[in-house]
Design an enzyme around this catalytic site. Structure first.
Site, PDB file in Angstrom:
ATOM      1  N   LYS A  52       0.053   4.314  -0.286  1.00 12.35           N
ATOM      2  CA  LYS A  52      -0.580   5.509   0.296  1.00 12.35           C
ATOM      3  C   LYS A  52      -0.359   6.721  -0.615  1.00 12.35           C
ATOM      4  CE  LYS A  52       0.422   3.429   4.710  1.00 12.35           C
ATOM      5  NZ  LYS A  52       0.252   3.540   6.124  1.00 12.35           N
TER       6      LYS A  52
ATOM      7  N   GLY B  74       2.370   2.031  10.546  1.00 15.12           N
ATOM      8  CA  GLY B  74       3.331   3.123  10.381  1.00 15.12           C
ATOM      9  C   GLY B  74       3.968   3.569  11.682  1.00 15.12           C
TER      10      GLY B  74
ATOM     11  N   ASN C 189       0.877  -1.179   0.000  1.00 16.88           N
ATOM     12  CA  ASN C 189       0.000   0.000   0.000  1.00 16.88           C
ATOM     13  C   ASN C 189       0.908   1.221   0.000  1.00 16.88           C
ATOM     14  OD1 ASN C 189      -1.868   1.993   0.402  1.00 16.88           O
ATOM     15  ND2 ASN C 189      -2.221   1.514   2.566  1.00 16.88           N
TER      16      ASN C 189
ATOM     17  N   HIS D  10      -9.424   1.150   4.517  1.00 20.95           N
ATOM     18  CA  HIS D  10      -8.140   1.309   5.215  1.00 20.95           C
ATOM     19  C   HIS D  10      -8.348   2.263   6.393  1.00 20.95           C
ATOM     20  CE1 HIS D  10      -4.032   2.504   6.124  1.00 20.95           C
ATOM     21  NE2 HIS D  10      -3.663   1.370   5.541  1.00 20.95           N
TER      22      HIS D  10
ATOM     23  N   SER E 148       3.343  -2.358  10.251  1.00 23.26           N
ATOM     24  CA  SER E 148       4.800  -2.378  10.461  1.00 23.26           C
ATOM     25  C   SER E 148       5.448  -3.711  10.080  1.00 23.26           C
ATOM     26  CB  SER E 148       5.132  -1.995  11.906  1.00 23.26           C
ATOM     27  OG  SER E 148       4.666  -0.695  12.188  1.00 23.26           O
TER      28      SER E 148
ATOM     29  N   GLU F 181      -5.622  -5.096  10.299  1.00 22.18           N
ATOM     30  CA  GLU F 181      -4.598  -4.083  10.538  1.00 22.18           C
ATOM     31  C   GLU F 181      -4.912  -3.316  11.818  1.00 22.18           C
ATOM     32  OE1 GLU F 181      -2.404  -2.984   6.686  1.00 22.18           O
ATOM     33  OE2 GLU F 181      -4.102  -1.645   6.906  1.00 22.18           O
TER      34      GLU F 181
ATOM     35  N   GLU G  79      -6.725   4.646   7.546  1.00 23.79           N
ATOM     36  CA  GLU G  79      -6.504   6.079   7.288  1.00 23.79           C
ATOM     37  C   GLU G  79      -7.735   6.695   6.632  1.00 23.79           C
ATOM     38  OE1 GLU G  79      -2.775   5.563   5.281  1.00 23.79           O
ATOM     39  OE2 GLU G  79      -1.897   4.928   7.177  1.00 23.79           O
TER      40      GLU G  79
HETATM   41  C1  PEP Z   1      -0.664   0.003   5.734  1.00 18.17           C
HETATM   42  O1  PEP Z   1      -0.621   1.107   5.245  1.00 18.17           O
HETATM   43  O2  PEP Z   1      -1.634  -0.732   5.466  1.00 18.17           O
HETATM   44  C2  PEP Z   1       0.426  -0.446   6.614  1.00 18.17           C
HETATM   45  C3  PEP Z   1       0.321  -1.609   7.177  1.00 18.17           C
HETATM   46  O3  PEP Z   1       1.493   0.409   6.766  1.00 18.17           O
HETATM   47  P1  PEP Z   1       2.907   0.061   7.477  1.00 18.17           P
HETATM   48  O4  PEP Z   1       3.395  -1.240   6.902  1.00 18.17           O
HETATM   49  O5  PEP Z   1       3.810   1.220   7.084  1.00 18.17           O
HETATM   50  O6  PEP Z   1       2.666  -0.022   8.936  1.00 18.17           O
END
Ligand code: PEP
Length: 250
Positions: A12, A174, A10, A96, A213, A168, A98
């Site tokens: 973003k 992040g 992803n 997601h 992460s 998630e 965000e």
């Molecule tokens: C994500 O954006 O879905 C995500 C898991 O980001 P990150 O791997 O940077 O934590």
């Protein structure tokens, strides 16, 4: 039948069209490497870069990061599913965190989008997960259950069978703060049971990813878990070398 592992990046709001194109060129080698390992891979660039990535590597799975549930209309700034189909996109990330946190995405709009994707014959990566506050209050399962059941409401069995769900935990996205592999397994297995209750043996095929992460150093631990069928990866998916290391370390 064993579920094929899936690593999805992803991106973003990162990468210009030129930068996305550059990654897509290099992704031919990545894809060959992933094929040899028996793993599916894909990336989700910003809308503007979708065509460029598809053009450079038509075989790569490419997802939009969002879509609208209506086919057209007065929705300034939105992108409709037929517009994505027109440029050869057949995957979309839905819900997601965000988008839920910053852009007002709700369980209801996720459900409308999933229903629209089913009608269009597209594949969603449907994200669920609890906030830090909810995690600390011990409400993870309650929240994930509500998001999952509301999101899947009214969907057909075949669509659910073929879709991807990503667990998630918001507090791990992040932040460098990973959920443990035990938590990932526990919640992915919980989601699979929710799917089983509603859709029977579609639960055996639906792919459930962990996201939060995930890095080349920890991807192996997650993917060893019985109910974790892959990872949705933000930061570590942006560089070709790091994406390659993710595949290598599965
Ligand atoms: C994500 O954006 O879905 C995500 C898991 O980001 P990150 O791997 O940077 O934590």
């Amino acid at each position: 039948m064993a579920r094929k592992k899936l690593l999805f990046g992803n991106w973003k709001m990162n990468k210009t069209i030129a930068e996305s194109r550059e990654f897509a060129k290099a992704s031919k080698e990545l894809l060959a490497f992933a094929d040899a390992k028996g793993v599916d891979i894909g990336v989700a660039p910003v809308y503007l870069s979708l065509s460029a990535v598809k053009e450079e590597n038509p075989k790569l799975n490419v997802a939009a990061e969002n879509c609208h549930f209506e086919d057209h209309g007065a929705f300034t700034g939105e992108i409709a599913i037929p517009m994505l189909k027109e440029i050869g996109i057949d995957w979309v990330i839905i819900g997601h965190s965000e988008r839920r946190t910053y852009f007002g995405e709700t369980d209801e709009t996720c459900n409308k989008k999933l229903l629209a994707l089913e009608k269009a014959g597209m594949t969603p990566i449907f994200c669920v997960g609890e906030t830090l506050e909810e995690y600390e209050a011990g409400r993870t399962k309650e929240v994930v259950k509500r998001q999952t059941l509301k999101g899947l409401e009214g969907l057909g069995k075949q669509f659910v069978n073929d879709m991807v769900i990503a667990y998630e935990p918001v507090w791990s996205i992040g932040t460098g703060k990973n959920a443990s592999k035990e938590i990932a397994q526990d919640i992915c297995s919980f989601i699979r049971e929710l799917v089983r209750e509603q859709y029977g043996d579609a639960a055996e095929n639906v792919r459930i990813l962990y996201g939060g992460s995930v890095k080349p150093e920890n991807v192996h631990d997650y993917l060893l878990q019985e109910d974790v069928d892959g990872a949705l990866v933000g930061g570590a998916s942006l560089k070709v070398d790091s994406f390659k290391a993710l595949i290598e370390n599965i």
